[in-house]
Every structure is written in structure tokens, then in C-alpha cells.
Design an enzyme around this catalytic site. Structure first.
Site, PDB file in Angstrom:
ATOM      1  N   ARG A 155       0.841  -1.197   0.000  1.00 14.39           N
ATOM      2  CA  ARG A 155       0.000   0.000   0.000  1.00 14.39           C
ATOM      3  C   ARG A 155       0.878   1.250   0.000  1.00 14.39           C
ATOM      4  NH1 ARG A 155      -1.867  -3.645   3.965  1.00 14.39           N
ATOM      5  NH2 ARG A 155      -3.984  -4.435   3.634  1.00 14.39           N
ATOM      6  N   HIS A 263      -3.701   2.352  -5.727  1.00 17.05           N
ATOM      7  CA  HIS A 263      -4.164   1.162  -5.012  1.00 17.05           C
ATOM      8  C   HIS A 263      -4.592   0.055  -5.978  1.00 17.05           C
ATOM      9  CE1 HIS A 263      -5.189  -0.440  -1.041  1.00 17.05           C
ATOM     10  NE2 HIS A 263      -6.231  -1.021  -1.605  1.00 17.05           N
ATOM     11  N   ARG A 266      -2.440  -3.029  -6.582  1.00 12.26           N
ATOM     12  CA  ARG A 266      -2.536  -4.203  -5.703  1.00 12.26           C
ATOM     13  C   ARG A 266      -3.366  -5.294  -6.367  1.00 12.26           C
ATOM     14  NH1 ARG A 266      -1.671  -4.449  -0.383  1.00 12.26           N
ATOM     15  NH2 ARG A 266      -3.700  -5.258   0.250  1.00 12.26           N
ATOM     16  N   HIS A 289      -3.506  -9.590   4.219  1.00 14.12           N
ATOM     17  CA  HIS A 289      -4.915  -9.691   4.591  1.00 14.12           C
ATOM     18  C   HIS A 289      -5.131 -10.858   5.549  1.00 14.12           C
ATOM     19  CE1 HIS A 289      -6.359  -7.394   0.804  1.00 14.12           C
ATOM     20  NE2 HIS A 289      -6.254  -6.604   1.842  1.00 14.12           N
ATOM     21  N   TYR A 298      -9.250  -8.953  -4.833  1.00 14.20           N
ATOM     22  CA  TYR A 298      -8.278  -8.360  -5.733  1.00 14.20           C
ATOM     23  C   TYR A 298      -8.008  -9.213  -6.978  1.00 14.20           C
ATOM     24  CZ  TYR A 298      -7.271  -4.892  -2.197  1.00 14.20           C
ATOM     25  OH  TYR A 298      -7.384  -3.867  -1.296  1.00 14.20           O
TER      26      TYR A 298
END
Length: 326
Positions: A155, A263, A266, A289, A298
Site C-alpha cells: 500500500r 491502489h 494491488r 490480509h 483483488y
């Protein structure tokens, strides 16, 4: 009273506004107070979307019908959108759950099934050519940051807090140990990642090691504690400045879809990893996560990839695909 179901009629007199502010100040998650950014987000949701409609209502007078009317307007065409409505509903439900636990109200008025579930629109999925075009479009100072974001899934807050001692380019790993915490009106601080799973060690694809070595030699602060990524004047990265001055012009030059964010890299990195055999557990680790659902969000299903999968299924049975049969 003997059964524990009695609620003192004097309880719940204070308004939702008063109780909600105290709730944000005293809320504990995992035994710790809310992170500054989380508290800031909650206060913004209360101020902008919850309290204008319900803030003056005493807790004991907050009825399910009022919550339904509020949510219906918030999630309607004139509201801020379904995702924001779901987030605000979850916040109100959590506050009211605590009020029930505090014996201030008898039951939670937030009882709309599915209202707290987000249904976000699909984020744009970049091609490898677009990612490379993005890398080529930014100044040399930012090339390594874009590469590291795309190929490791870090991030921006984690990249902004990255220090020299966190990079081991000989073994090709990056240790994620902290993240930047920027709160409006407060001094910048550095804290742990978003969750315990955020503290992780991520392998760096070998083809970008050379770019990182070049970056450390030319642009990073000196010393083990030196920040890896800093601005032209040697200061730390500021999210808004980076988005407007670095990301936006580079994204436009690279031809990325409108509304793309850093972002989104990702999601691109997670999808590439999945295509090369990464399991859900491996994606969870790589992205930091704690839940499979968060990691799987994702992964993207593109039409060309879906067509390739369909052809592969036919090939597995020894059946010709449509192109071969025509």
C-alpha cells in the site's frame, strides 16, 4: 429485572450524537483504541451521513422505521452511493450494538438484512503494457515505487514508511513493519500496518531488483533508518500531493482508465500472482490480509482470460474449440 431483560426507562435519554462521539473515543478493537485514521473516518461518516438525519434523536427513541427511512435515502439515487451507505450502516449498527450491551436500549434498531454488505463496482484491471507505460511515464525518482507497488502489492502508506533496513536486496525481500498515519489536523506519525497480517515479509520479483538498487543509490535517505521514498526536497511522501502531481499525469500518459488509483496496482499484482499459481493463502500473505474474502477481492476475471479457460477445459477433454471446428 430477575431475568435481566429490564431496561431502565431513564436510560437512553442522551442523543445519538452524544453517544456516538463517546463511542468513537472509547471504542476498543483487539483491546486497543481505534487507529487515528479509523477514528477520523468514523467521525467523517457520522458528521456527513448519519448525524444530520439521526443525531438529535435520543437513543431510546431511535426506531427501526427511522433507520430504514434514513438508509433508504442514503442508498438512493440522491445519496453518496451504495458502498458509502453500507459503511455508514455498519457503523450505526455497531454503535447501537454497544448501546444494547450498555443496557441503554432494549434492541438494535438496525435490522435491515444485507444493508451492511458492500457491492463495489469492479475496479479497472491494467494490462502489463499499461503498467510498463506507467513506469516509463513517471520521473526516474518514482520508477522504483511504482514497480514495487505493482509487483509486491504494498500500500502507499506502507511504501511511504519503508526504510532502508526493511529492504534486503541480496535475498530479494521487503519487510513490511510500519505504515504512515496521516490524520487531518495532526502531525504525521508511523504506526503498525492495518492489521497483524499486515506485518509480513514479501519476496521481490528479481527483475526489479536493479531498479531498487539504483533508487537506493540515488534518491533514498541515508542510513538504515532512512526513508526509501522521499520527494524532490527530501521530505516524506504526502498522499494528496503524490496523487495529483505524480500519479494523475502518469496515469493519463499511460492511457489508464479514468478514475484509476495507485491502489489498483494491488489488484493487478494479485491477479498476476494468481495466474502464476498463487493460492488464496499465499495471496493473503502477500497482500497482508487476514481473511480470504479480502484477498480474493483483488483477483479479476477478464473476458480474454475467461475465454482461455473455456478453451483449456475443452482441450482437456480432447474436444476442438470453436475456431478449430469452423
Amino acid at each position: 429485572m430477575d431475568s435481566g431483560r429490564w431496561i431502565d426507562p431513564k436510560a437512553g435519554k442522551e442523543t445519538l450524537r452524544v453517544y456516538a462521539e463517546r463511542w468513537v473515543e472509547t471504542r476498543l478493537v483487539g483491546g486497543r483504541p481505534l487507529a487515528p485514521r479509523t477514528a477520523e473516518l468514523y467521525r467523517a461518516q457520522l458528521k456527513n451521513h448519519i448525524l444530520p438525519a439521526l443525531g438529535s434523536t435520543p437513543l431510546r427513541q431511535l426506531e427501526a422505521s427511522a433507520v430504514r427511512a434514513w438508509y433508504g435515502k442514503l442508498s438512493g439515487p440522491s445519496g453518496p452511493g451504495q458502498v458509502t451507505a453500507a459503511k455508514c450502516y455498519r457503523l450505526l449498527r455497531a454503535i447501537c450494538t454497544t448501546a444494547v450491551d450498555d443496557n441503554l436500549i432494549a434492541r438494535n434498531p438496525c435490522s435491515i438484512r444485507g444493508a451492511g454488505q458492500e457491492r463495489p463496482s469492479e475496479r479497472p484491471m491494467f494490462t502489463l503494457a499499461q503498467v510498463q507505460a506507467l513506469v516509463d511515464a513517471v520521473e526516474d525518482r518514482w520508477r522504483a515505487l511504482i514497480l514495487l507497488a505493482a509487483w509486491t502489492g504494498l500500500r502507499l502508506g506502507e511504501l511511504s514508511a519503508l526504510r532502508r533496513e526493511h529492504l534486503d536486496l541480496e535475498t530479494g525481500i521487503v519487510n513490511v513493519r510500519s505504515a504512515v498515519v496521516d490524520v487531518i489536523g495532526q502531525k504525521r506519525s508511523y504506526g503498525p500496518p492495518k492489521s497483524a497480517a499486515g506485518r509480513r515479509t514479501v519476496a521481490i520479483p528479481p527483475h526489479i531488483i536493479g531498479d531498487l538498487e539504483h533508487h537506493l543509490a540515488v534518491y533514498a535517505q541515508s542510513g538504515p533508518q532512512g526513508l526509501v521514498f522521499v520527494g524532490p526536497k527530501g521530505g516524506p511522501i504526502r498522499r494528496n500531493n503524490f496523487s495529483s502531481r505524480v500519479w494523475a499525469p502518469a496515469a493519463e500518459a499511460a492511457g489508464l482508465p479514468a478514475g484509476s488509483h495507485l491502489h489498483d496496482l494491488r489488484g493487478w499484482g494479485a491477479t498476476i500472482a494468481a495466474r502464476h499459481g498463487a493460492t488464496t493463502k499465499e495471496l493473503m500473505h502477500r497482500l497482508g490480509h487476514a481473511s480470504p474474502a479480502a484477498a480474493l477481492r483483488y483477483q479479476r476475471a477478464e473476458q480474454d482470460r475467461d475465454a482461455a479457460l473455456a478453451a483449456a477445459m475443452s482441450a482437456a477433454l480432447g474436444q476442438p474449440n470453436h475456431t478449430e471446428s469452423t
